[in-house]
Design a protein around this motif. Structure first.
Motif, short mmCIF file in Angstrom:
data_model
loop_
_atom_site.label_atom_id
_atom_site.label_comp_id
_atom_site.label_asym_id
_atom_site.label_seq_id
_atom_site.Cartn_x
_atom_site.Cartn_y
_atom_site.Cartn_z
N GLN A 248 0.83 -1.20 0.00
CA GLN A 248 0.00 0.00 0.00
C GLN A 248 0.86 1.25 0.00
O GLN A 248 0.51 2.27 -0.61
CB GLN A 248 -0.94 0.01 1.21
N LEU A 249 2.02 1.18 0.66
CA LEU A 249 2.95 2.31 0.69
C LEU A 249 3.39 2.68 -0.73
O LEU A 249 3.51 3.86 -1.07
CB LEU A 249 4.16 1.94 1.54
N HIS A 250 3.62 1.69 -1.54
CA HIS A 250 4.01 1.89 -2.95
C HIS A 250 2.84 2.47 -3.73
O HIS A 250 2.99 3.44 -4.49
CB HIS A 250 4.45 0.55 -3.53
N LYS A 251 1.66 1.90 -3.56
CA LYS A 251 0.47 2.39 -4.26
C LYS A 251 0.21 3.86 -3.92
O LYS A 251 -0.10 4.68 -4.79
CB LYS A 251 -0.74 1.54 -3.89
N ASP A 252 0.34 4.19 -2.63
CA ASP A 252 0.08 5.57 -2.20
C ASP A 252 1.12 6.53 -2.78
O ASP A 252 0.79 7.67 -3.14
CB ASP A 252 0.09 5.65 -0.68
N ALA A 253 2.37 6.07 -2.86
CA ALA A 253 3.43 6.95 -3.38
C ALA A 253 3.17 7.31 -4.84
O ALA A 253 3.47 8.43 -5.27
CB ALA A 253 4.78 6.25 -3.24
N LEU A 254 2.60 6.39 -5.59
CA LEU A 254 2.31 6.66 -7.00
C LEU A 254 1.29 7.79 -7.17
O LEU A 254 1.25 8.45 -8.21
CB LEU A 254 1.80 5.39 -7.68
N ALA A 255 0.48 8.00 -6.16
CA ALA A 255 -0.53 9.06 -6.22
C ALA A 255 -0.13 10.32 -5.46
O ALA A 255 -0.85 11.31 -5.48
CB ALA A 255 -1.84 8.54 -5.64
N SER A 256 1.04 10.29 -4.82
CA SER A 256 1.46 11.40 -3.97
C SER A 256 2.08 12.53 -4.80
O SER A 256 2.99 12.28 -5.61
CB SER A 256 2.47 10.92 -2.93
N PRO A 257 1.67 13.78 -4.56
CA PRO A 257 2.30 14.91 -5.26
C PRO A 257 3.74 15.14 -4.80
O PRO A 257 4.47 15.92 -5.43
CB PRO A 257 1.40 16.09 -4.90
N HIS A 258 4.14 14.47 -3.72
CA HIS A 258 5.51 14.62 -3.21
C HIS A 258 6.54 14.10 -4.22
O HIS A 258 7.65 14.63 -4.30
CB HIS A 258 5.64 13.86 -1.89
N PHE A 259 6.18 13.08 -4.97
CA PHE A 259 7.10 12.49 -5.94
C PHE A 259 6.79 13.06 -7.32
O PHE A 259 5.66 12.96 -7.81
CB PHE A 259 6.99 10.97 -5.92
N THR A 260 7.80 13.63 -7.94
CA THR A 260 7.56 14.40 -9.17
C THR A 260 8.27 13.84 -10.40
O THR A 260 8.05 14.35 -11.51
CB THR A 260 8.02 15.85 -8.97
N ARG A 261 9.11 12.83 -10.25
CA ARG A 261 9.78 12.29 -11.43
C ARG A 261 10.29 10.88 -11.15
O ARG A 261 10.34 10.44 -9.99
CB ARG A 261 10.95 13.18 -11.88
N THR A 262 10.67 10.21 -12.20
CA THR A 262 11.29 8.89 -12.10
C THR A 262 12.72 8.96 -12.62
O THR A 262 13.09 9.90 -13.33
CB THR A 262 10.52 7.84 -12.90
#
Length: 345
Positions: A248-262
């Motif tokens: 779930q931590l991974h799923k949530d990170a994909l939707a988080s505005p905190h992460f902006t690039r790969t």
């Protein structure tokens, strides 16, 4: 019409580490797609148990196997020194969680021969490989047993080598794909898009092709099919679904505005893999390429980060289209991506 080998335009990527579970693969089948279990990181008993479980559901599916990189299992003195330096660098991360870093390990070939033996003894319809090519004798044995063999490639040169060894089909992986790169030949440069890579590979070989990398919607599917692919392989698009086994931590990170690039990074496993850029990726930009030694070295760090609910030290695999990953069921994702396809296609 979809190629007879696949029977569908939608393939679910084999996502090792717990995402591609039997329940996930079964859901993909029920939605009209084709799923692959992932043998990577598992024991032979765990792999065969998942096969039995999935067969019991009546789903059509395949199995993906990691090809060991033999030279990395016998590192040079120079690479050992790089790894010891990286181990020292990671002590700051270990201290954050109060965990001990394990000694360097060079004996893990992911139970290669035992997995091949098991797949020959109890054959599956489809067996795919990544991180390299199995020997021609392995491919011949699997085909004699009744399995079609799929090789994951990233360039025309790799495609030609896979065709020469007898692969039945190719997964054409672009660098935009999330997770580990399948590249195994050095010095080759990819074009800008997955569709362009598919077109290049299509001009080089006549095998059925599955396009992998950045396909998140109908327009992405149309682009790779027009370029010559017979199907598209989706991974990131399925990560947030109800049936996905991702944390779930991974799923949530994909939707988080905190992460902006790969970014492609070797920091977590020693093999280039595309992930959301978090603190761990930024802190370790020069990690040696030494899989699976680094995978084992960082395993306790990743486990501790997951237990602490800390996405900044977790391997958050994601393709470049991660912002389009949606919640809901696998069936809803498949319906979105294939909306408007002609009947039978």
């Amino acid at each position: 019409m979809p190629h007879a080998l696949f029977g569908t335009r939608i393939i679910a990527a084999p996502m090792a580490g717990g995402t591609s579970t039997p329940a996930f693969v079964t859901a993909v089948h029920a939605a009209g797609g084709l799923g692959f279990l992932a043998a990577g990181y598992k024991t032979v008993d765990a792999m065969t148990a998942e096969i039995r479980n999935t067969r019991g559901s009546g789903a059509r599916f395949g199995m993906n196997v990691f090809v060991p990189d033999r030279p990395r299992l016998k590192p040079t003195d120079g690479l050992r020194a790089e790894l010891e330096a990286y181990r020292s660098e990671l002590r700051v991360d270990a201290a954050r969680y109060g965990v001990q870093l394990p000694p360097l390990r060079f004996d893990d070939d992911d139970h290669w021969q035992a997995k091949i033996d098991a797949l020959l003894e109890d054959p599956l319809e489809l067996v795919s490989f990544t991180f390299g090519l199995p020997g021609a004798e392995v491919i011949r044995a699997l085909r004699r047993a009744g399995s079609a063999v799929l090789a994951t490639i990233t360039t025309e040169a790799e495609a030609l080598q896979a065709a020469e060894r007898g692969a039945d089909a190719l997964v054409v992986q672009h660098a935009s794909a999330g997770g580990h790169s399948a590249a195994f030949l050095p010095g080759c440069v990819q074009p800008a898009t997955t569709a362009e890579l598919v077109a290049r590979v299509r001009s080089a070989v006549g095998l059925p092709l599955i396009a992998a990398g950045g396909v998140m919607d109908r327009s992405g599917l149309d682009a790779v099919l027009a370029a010559g692919a017979d199907a598209a392989q989706l991974g990131t698009a399925f990560l947030r679904t109800d049936e996905s086994g991702a944390r779930q931590l991974h799923k949530d990170a994909l939707a988080s505005p905190h992460f902006t690039r790969t970014r492609l990074t070797a920091a977590f496993t020693g093999r280039q893999a595309r992930a959301l850029v978090n603190e761990f990726v930024r802190d370790h930009p020069h990690a040696p390429e030494a899989y699976p030694a680094i995978h084992h070295l960082t395993a306790p760090l990743r486990a501790a980060a997951a237990a602490a609910g800390d996405p900044e030290r977790l391997n958050l695999w994601a393709g470049t289209g991660w912002r389009q990953a949606r919640t809901g069921s696998v069936a809803e994702v498949v319906a979105d991506v294939t909306a408007g396809l002609p009947a039978g296609d």
